[in-house]
Design an enzyme around this catalytic site. Structure first.
Site, PDB file in Angstrom:
ATOM      1  N   ASP A 193       0.862  -1.191   0.000  1.00 23.41           N
ATOM      2  CA  ASP A 193       0.000   0.000   0.000  1.00 23.41           C
ATOM      3  C   ASP A 193       0.898   1.241   0.000  1.00 23.41           C
ATOM      4  O   ASP A 193       1.905   1.308   0.703  1.00 23.41           O
ATOM      5  CB  ASP A 193      -0.893  -0.014   1.242  1.00 23.41           C
ATOM      6  CG  ASP A 193      -2.041   0.978   1.128  1.00 23.41           C
ATOM      7  OD1 ASP A 193      -3.193   0.546   1.032  1.00 23.41           O
ATOM      8  OD2 ASP A 193      -1.775   2.203   1.144  1.00 23.41           O
ATOM      9  N   ILE A 194       0.517   2.226  -0.803  1.00 24.83           N
ATOM     10  CA  ILE A 194       1.321   3.438  -0.943  1.00 24.83           C
ATOM     11  C   ILE A 194       1.306   4.295   0.327  1.00 24.83           C
ATOM     12  O   ILE A 194       2.217   5.099   0.554  1.00 24.83           O
ATOM     13  CB  ILE A 194       0.830   4.248  -2.171  1.00 24.83           C
ATOM     14  CG1 ILE A 194       1.919   5.136  -2.721  1.00 24.83           C
ATOM     15  CG2 ILE A 194      -0.437   5.027  -1.872  1.00 24.83           C
ATOM     16  CD1 ILE A 194       1.632   5.706  -4.108  1.00 24.83           C
ATOM     17  N   ASN A 237     -12.816  -3.071   2.813  1.00 20.50           N
ATOM     18  CA  ASN A 237     -13.769  -1.967   2.878  1.00 20.50           C
ATOM     19  C   ASN A 237     -14.714  -2.073   1.691  1.00 20.50           C
ATOM     20  O   ASN A 237     -14.271  -2.265   0.555  1.00 20.50           O
ATOM     21  CB  ASN A 237     -13.021  -0.620   2.821  1.00 20.50           C
ATOM     22  CG  ASN A 237     -12.083  -0.439   3.997  1.00 20.50           C
ATOM     23  OD1 ASN A 237     -12.402  -0.828   5.114  1.00 20.50           O
ATOM     24  ND2 ASN A 237     -10.921   0.124   3.748  1.00 20.50           N
ATOM     25  N   GLN A 267     -14.174   2.802   1.442  1.00 20.20           N
ATOM     26  CA  GLN A 267     -13.564   2.309   0.195  1.00 20.20           C
ATOM     27  C   GLN A 267     -13.253   3.490  -0.726  1.00 20.20           C
ATOM     28  O   GLN A 267     -14.131   4.307  -1.026  1.00 20.20           O
ATOM     29  CB  GLN A 267     -14.499   1.320  -0.519  1.00 20.20           C
ATOM     30  CG  GLN A 267     -13.826   0.665  -1.727  1.00 20.20           C
ATOM     31  CD  GLN A 267     -14.685  -0.406  -2.401  1.00 20.20           C
ATOM     32  OE1 GLN A 267     -15.843  -0.607  -2.048  1.00 20.20           O
ATOM     33  NE2 GLN A 267     -14.097  -1.092  -3.373  1.00 20.20           N
ATOM     34  N   HIS A 291     -10.212  -5.439  -3.019  1.00 25.08           N
ATOM     35  CA  HIS A 291      -8.872  -5.736  -2.503  1.00 25.08           C
ATOM     36  C   HIS A 291      -8.953  -6.059  -1.027  1.00 25.08           C
ATOM     37  O   HIS A 291      -9.791  -5.520  -0.313  1.00 25.08           O
ATOM     38  CB  HIS A 291      -7.919  -4.562  -2.745  1.00 25.08           C
ATOM     39  CG  HIS A 291      -8.458  -3.250  -2.265  1.00 25.08           C
ATOM     40  ND1 HIS A 291      -9.383  -2.524  -2.983  1.00 25.08           N
ATOM     41  CD2 HIS A 291      -8.213  -2.547  -1.140  1.00 25.08           C
ATOM     42  CE1 HIS A 291      -9.679  -1.419  -2.324  1.00 25.08           C
ATOM     43  NE2 HIS A 291      -9.002  -1.412  -1.195  1.00 25.08           N
ATOM     44  N   LEU A 292      -8.048  -6.928  -0.601  1.00 26.75           N
ATOM     45  CA  LEU A 292      -7.949  -7.290   0.806  1.00 26.75           C
ATOM     46  C   LEU A 292      -6.721  -6.583   1.369  1.00 26.75           C
ATOM     47  O   LEU A 292      -5.614  -6.722   0.832  1.00 26.75           O
ATOM     48  CB  LEU A 292      -7.786  -8.805   0.961  1.00 26.75           C
ATOM     49  CG  LEU A 292      -9.029  -9.693   0.805  1.00 26.75           C
ATOM     50  CD1 LEU A 292      -9.628  -9.592  -0.578  1.00 26.75           C
ATOM     51  CD2 LEU A 292      -8.702 -11.135   1.138  1.00 26.75           C
TER      52      LEU A 292
HETATM   53  P1  AMP Z   1      -9.690   1.342   0.285  1.00 26.42           P
HETATM   54  O1  AMP Z   1      -9.887   2.591   1.096  1.00 26.42           O
HETATM   55  O2  AMP Z   1     -10.076   0.088   1.014  1.00 26.42           O
HETATM   56  O3  AMP Z   1     -10.331   1.461  -1.075  1.00 26.42           O
HETATM   57  O4  AMP Z   1      -8.135   1.199   0.086  1.00 26.42           O
HETATM   58  C1  AMP Z   1      -7.444   1.752  -0.994  1.00 26.42           C
HETATM   59  C2  AMP Z   1      -5.991   1.701  -0.637  1.00 26.42           C
HETATM   60  O5  AMP Z   1      -5.248   1.854  -1.811  1.00 26.42           O
HETATM   61  C3  AMP Z   1      -5.547   2.774   0.355  1.00 26.42           C
HETATM   62  O6  AMP Z   1      -5.016   2.182   1.522  1.00 26.42           O
HETATM   63  C4  AMP Z   1      -4.498   3.560  -0.446  1.00 26.42           C
HETATM   64  O7  AMP Z   1      -3.422   3.981   0.349  1.00 26.42           O
HETATM   65  C5  AMP Z   1      -4.067   2.532  -1.484  1.00 26.42           C
HETATM   66  N1  AMP Z   1      -3.535   3.096  -2.724  1.00 26.42           N
HETATM   67  C6  AMP Z   1      -4.042   4.103  -3.467  1.00 26.42           C
HETATM   68  N2  AMP Z   1      -3.287   4.335  -4.547  1.00 26.42           N
HETATM   69  C7  AMP Z   1      -2.273   3.426  -4.500  1.00 26.42           C
HETATM   70  C8  AMP Z   1      -1.152   3.136  -5.335  1.00 26.42           C
HETATM   71  N3  AMP Z   1      -0.905   3.826  -6.449  1.00 26.42           N
HETATM   72  N4  AMP Z   1      -0.313   2.137  -4.965  1.00 26.42           N
HETATM   73  C9  AMP Z   1      -0.542   1.426  -3.843  1.00 26.42           C
HETATM   74  N5  AMP Z   1      -1.591   1.637  -3.019  1.00 26.42           N
HETATM   75  C10 AMP Z   1      -2.441   2.629  -3.342  1.00 26.42           C
END
Ligand code: AMP
Ligand code: ZN
Length: 115
Positions: free
Chosen positions: A30-31, A87, A94, A100-101
């Site tokens: 995760d970024i 989420n 979300q 995604h998990l």
């Molecule tokens: P959610 O809130 O469950 O939809 O989680 C989305 C997740 O994606 C968040 O924890 C973000 O930090 C992560 N995210 C968004 N953009 C990127 C990216 N380019 N690379 C890796 N993770 C990302």
């Protein structure tokens, strides 16, 4: 072709720090990590959320959980413990509408982090 950010990462159009990939499942860091280890385990198939899964996805959903187990072991958090979070929908937080998990762990090795 899907324009979603995770599809772009899977296709290599934007960078991802992959820890695992095969034809059905990928995992990347995760970024914006919310734990010392925070990896996203993602089906290659674009499914928006749990709301959109169908009986056709039954095997894929099982595979995702098996990959969570394997990746947790690979990252060294299998025995110390981890959370698996999904989420679903905006009010649940979300942000990316590609299922995604979140695999979160590693707190014991990083004293500054609270569970
Ligand atoms: P959610 O809130 O469950 O939809 O989680 C989305 C997740 O994606 C968040 O924890 C973000 O930090 C992560 N995210 C968004 N953009 C990127 C990216 N380019 N690379 C890796 N993770 C990302
Ligand atoms: Zn997608």
């Amino acid at each position: 072709m899907e324009e979603c950010i995770f599809c772009k990462i899977i296709r290599g159009e934007i960078p991802g720090k992959f820890v695992y990939r095969d034809t059905q499942v990928v995992a990347f860091h995760d970024i914006s990590p919310k734990a010392p280890v925070h990896v996203l385990v993602v089906p290659v198939k674009h499914i928006e959320s749990v709301r959109e899964i169908t009986p056709e996805d039954q095997e894929l959903m099982g595979l995702l959980m098996l990959k969570v187990k394997d990746i947790a072991k690979k990252l060294g958090i299998a025995l110390s413990g981890y959370k698996v979070v999904v989420n679903n929908g905006e009010s649940a937080g979300q942000l990316v509408f590609h299922l995604h998990l979140h695999l979160l762990g590693g707190w014991k090795k990083s004293p500054g982090w609270e569970v």
